[in-house]
Write a protein that holds these residues in place. Sequence first.
Motif, PDB file in Angstrom:
ATOM      1  N   PHE B 208       0.124  -0.904  -0.296  1.00  0.00           N
ATOM      2  CA  PHE B 208       0.072  -0.242   0.191  1.00  0.00           C
ATOM      3  C   PHE B 208       0.723   1.192  -0.228  1.00  0.00           C
ATOM      4  N   VAL B 209       2.256   0.853   0.460  1.00  0.00           N
ATOM      5  CA  VAL B 209       2.388   2.144   0.724  1.00  0.00           C
ATOM      6  C   VAL B 209       3.155   2.972  -0.439  1.00  0.00           C
ATOM      7  N   GLU B 210       4.057   3.908  -0.764  1.00  0.00           N
ATOM      8  CA  GLU B 210       5.030   4.335  -1.904  1.00  0.00           C
ATOM      9  C   GLU B 210       6.437   4.176  -1.777  1.00  0.00           C
ATOM     10  N   ARG B 211       6.514   4.397  -0.212  1.00  0.00           N
ATOM     11  CA  ARG B 211       8.045   4.913   0.283  1.00  0.00           C
ATOM     12  C   ARG B 211       7.552   3.945   1.508  1.00  0.00           C
ATOM     13  N   VAL B 212       9.320   2.755   2.268  1.00  0.00           N
ATOM     14  CA  VAL B 212       8.981   2.824   2.632  1.00  0.00           C
ATOM     15  C   VAL B 212      10.403   2.875   3.759  1.00  0.00           C
ATOM     16  N   VAL B 213      10.561   2.935   4.965  1.00  0.00           N
ATOM     17  CA  VAL B 213      11.645   3.350   5.538  1.00  0.00           C
ATOM     18  C   VAL B 213      12.172   2.080   6.975  1.00  0.00           C
ATOM     19  N   VAL B 214      13.365   1.700   6.841  1.00  0.00           N
ATOM     20  CA  VAL B 214      13.214   0.172   7.936  1.00  0.00           C
ATOM     21  C   VAL B 214      13.949   1.124   8.845  1.00  0.00           C
ATOM     22  N   LEU B 215      13.877   0.492  10.001  1.00  0.00           N
ATOM     23  CA  LEU B 215      14.095   0.775  11.311  1.00  0.00           C
ATOM     24  C   LEU B 215      15.128  -0.454  12.339  1.00  0.00           C
ATOM     25  N   HIS B 216      15.763  -0.473  12.069  1.00  0.00           N
ATOM     26  CA  HIS B 216      16.537  -1.433  12.691  1.00  0.00           C
ATOM     27  C   HIS B 216      17.748  -0.926  13.798  1.00  0.00           C
ATOM     28  N   GLN B 217      17.198  -1.254  15.653  1.00  0.00           N
ATOM     29  CA  GLN B 217      18.021  -0.879  16.485  1.00  0.00           C
ATOM     30  C   GLN B 217      18.007   0.559  16.870  1.00  0.00           C
ATOM     31  N   GLY B 218      16.795   1.071  16.453  1.00  0.00           N
ATOM     32  CA  GLY B 218      16.747   2.346  16.115  1.00  0.00           C
ATOM     33  C   GLY B 218      17.453   2.920  15.610  1.00  0.00           C
ATOM     34  N   ARG B 219      17.984   2.384  14.568  1.00  0.00           N
ATOM     35  CA  ARG B 219      18.898   3.079  13.074  1.00  0.00           C
ATOM     36  C   ARG B 219      18.225   3.099  12.539  1.00  0.00           C
ATOM     37  N   LYS B 220      18.102   3.873  11.181  1.00  0.00           N
ATOM     38  CA  LYS B 220      17.362   3.724   9.397  1.00  0.00           C
ATOM     39  C   LYS B 220      18.578   3.048   9.104  1.00  0.00           C
ATOM     40  N   LEU B 221      17.935   1.508   8.175  1.00  0.00           N
ATOM     41  CA  LEU B 221      18.862   1.325   7.475  1.00  0.00           C
ATOM     42  C   LEU B 221      18.200   1.046   6.092  1.00  0.00           C
ATOM     43  N   ALA B 222      17.181   1.621   5.647  1.00  0.00           N
ATOM     44  CA  ALA B 222      17.183   1.875   4.787  1.00  0.00           C
ATOM     45  C   ALA B 222      15.904   2.806   4.191  1.00  0.00           C
ATOM     46  N   ASP B 223      16.094   3.055   2.972  1.00  0.00           N
ATOM     47  CA  ASP B 223      14.645   4.544   2.767  1.00  0.00           C
ATOM     48  C   ASP B 223      14.793   4.189   1.316  1.00  0.00           C
ATOM     49  N   GLY B 224      13.602   3.996   0.693  1.00  0.00           N
ATOM     50  CA  GLY B 224      13.055   3.640  -0.468  1.00  0.00           C
ATOM     51  C   GLY B 224      11.587   3.278  -1.213  1.00  0.00           C
ATOM     52  N   THR B 225      11.506   2.958  -2.070  1.00  0.00           N
ATOM     53  CA  THR B 225      10.516   2.352  -2.819  1.00  0.00           C
ATOM     54  C   THR B 225      10.171   0.530  -2.089  1.00  0.00           C
TER      55      THR B 225
END
Lengths: 312, 245
Positions: B208-225
């Motif tokens: 459903f979303v257009e963009r995804v941010v992945v958080l892991h152990q408090g940090r941003k791991l990935a950011d994109g489609t």
Amino acid sequence: MSPRRAIAATLAAAAAVATLPWLTSDFALSLALTCVMYAGLTVSWSMFSGVTNYLSLATAAFFGIGAYVTAWGLGTLPYALLVPTGGLVAAAFAALFGAAVLHLRGAYFAVITFGLGELVRHAITYFEKTYAHTVGRVIVDVPGSTAVFLTVLAVSAAAVVTALAVRASRFGLALAGIGSDEARAETLGVGARRTKVAGFALSAFFAGALGAAMAVRWTYIEPNSVFNPFIGFQTVLISMVGGAATIAGPLAASVVFSLLTEFLRLQFPYLFLMLLGALLIALVLYLPGGLASLAPAVRAWLARRAAGDARG
Amino acid sequence: MAETVVAATDVTVRFGGLVAVDHVSLEVARGELLGIIGPNGAGKTTFFHALSGVVRPTSGRLVVAGDDLTGRPAHVFARHGVARTFQTPRVFRDMTAEANVRFGLEFAGRGRPAGRDAFADARSILDFLGIGAAAGVPAGELTPARQRLLEIGMALGARPRVLLLDEVAAGLTEAEVESTAALIRRVRDELGIAVVWIEHAVRVLMRFVERVVVLHQGRKLADGTPGAVAADRDVVEAYLGEAVI
């Protein structure tokens, strides 16, 4: 009932009660005065503490502050001016104190408000002893019992009208939201701190004004009598017995409770506090929502009876 | 480039020795539909707490629609157009559903422009959510699924620029998840509100979303489609090969 009609009904009831000084004996009038005073104290207490669940035991402090405003000011200022002044001083004090402690919840808030009462009582005792060289004050030149009764009635009626208006207002909605889930109310745009301080101060205004109005009933005022913690506890108990989240509950309970206390005191002078205590325990155990929670059941019973009458 | 509604810069939230959110930066554009995923304890909810002013970040900056709100209380965030739901629905249980929605309208939503004319009052918001029939019911008596919808209604009453949804699909049936997701799409499409959506049910979210941010152990791991993120090796490793993406 719509707020406007409830306010009209309150004013009509107050007007009816205002005729009492000309209709009853001195004894009955003093009993009525107690009822009316507790009506004002409990309704104004519930307006803040009942709705928000911030259980305040500071009523005695505000009441006492108001009483001392009268004790210090009588002779200089007219009684009619001292009553609102007592309210304003108590409200200002509540606002200052509230701003400092209203982030505490539950038992912590209750305990610190109780502590406030003790602090003010000892502060005034110290002040009077050190600077005024007295332990108490004799109050002379007091208004008559009719004037006192009408003044207390006016303050209490104003408390009920204010409570009704607050409940119907945006401010009342904010207080109810704080009582239900404070953090949620904040995330929906309620400035909880400011709202709580305003509610606490408003509630204290009436306790202070009632203290100022009642002070002239005693010819001798000392900290231990006007900062009597019993007044604070009694206010909380009556509100809870009546149903602290409502307005009609504390109002009805003030009358019932004051009359009952007087009856028990006269009939069982040695046992009366024990009986009162037992009664309170029973009420809290078996009727936690207070007398107001009986209202739907009573209405249903009346409706059934009316339906039965129609059939029979 | 689209106007930024929320900008978090180097936001860190520390609880004692624990770093729950570690230098996370995120910009949300107007009308964007953004998902945040991550394993348990990744700091998703804490990051939401920071974005909505519930928790004050230890360091970093939070700018909402051009106003720096770093360190301000939650109600200021709400009045600037940040609305949210909670992981376990937090409705005013004794108030009716309608009063719950009116609450947002009366405070944060007051003076803010309605997304469209039909959102002028609590009733029309309840109708939009499909729970208009429950308007007079105390919120505490609604089913958990309806309480979740009602929470979205309370947030919509605040007339937000950005809606933060914390696991609104948790505990719902498959069909309910689908309809909730469709509803969230409509919130974005019809009202132009940016949506940031945390979800544990990653599969639905990715669709459903257009963009995804992945958080892991408090940090941003990935950011994109969603496609790019699903192919990211670090992300797959963080999920320990869970075949959810």
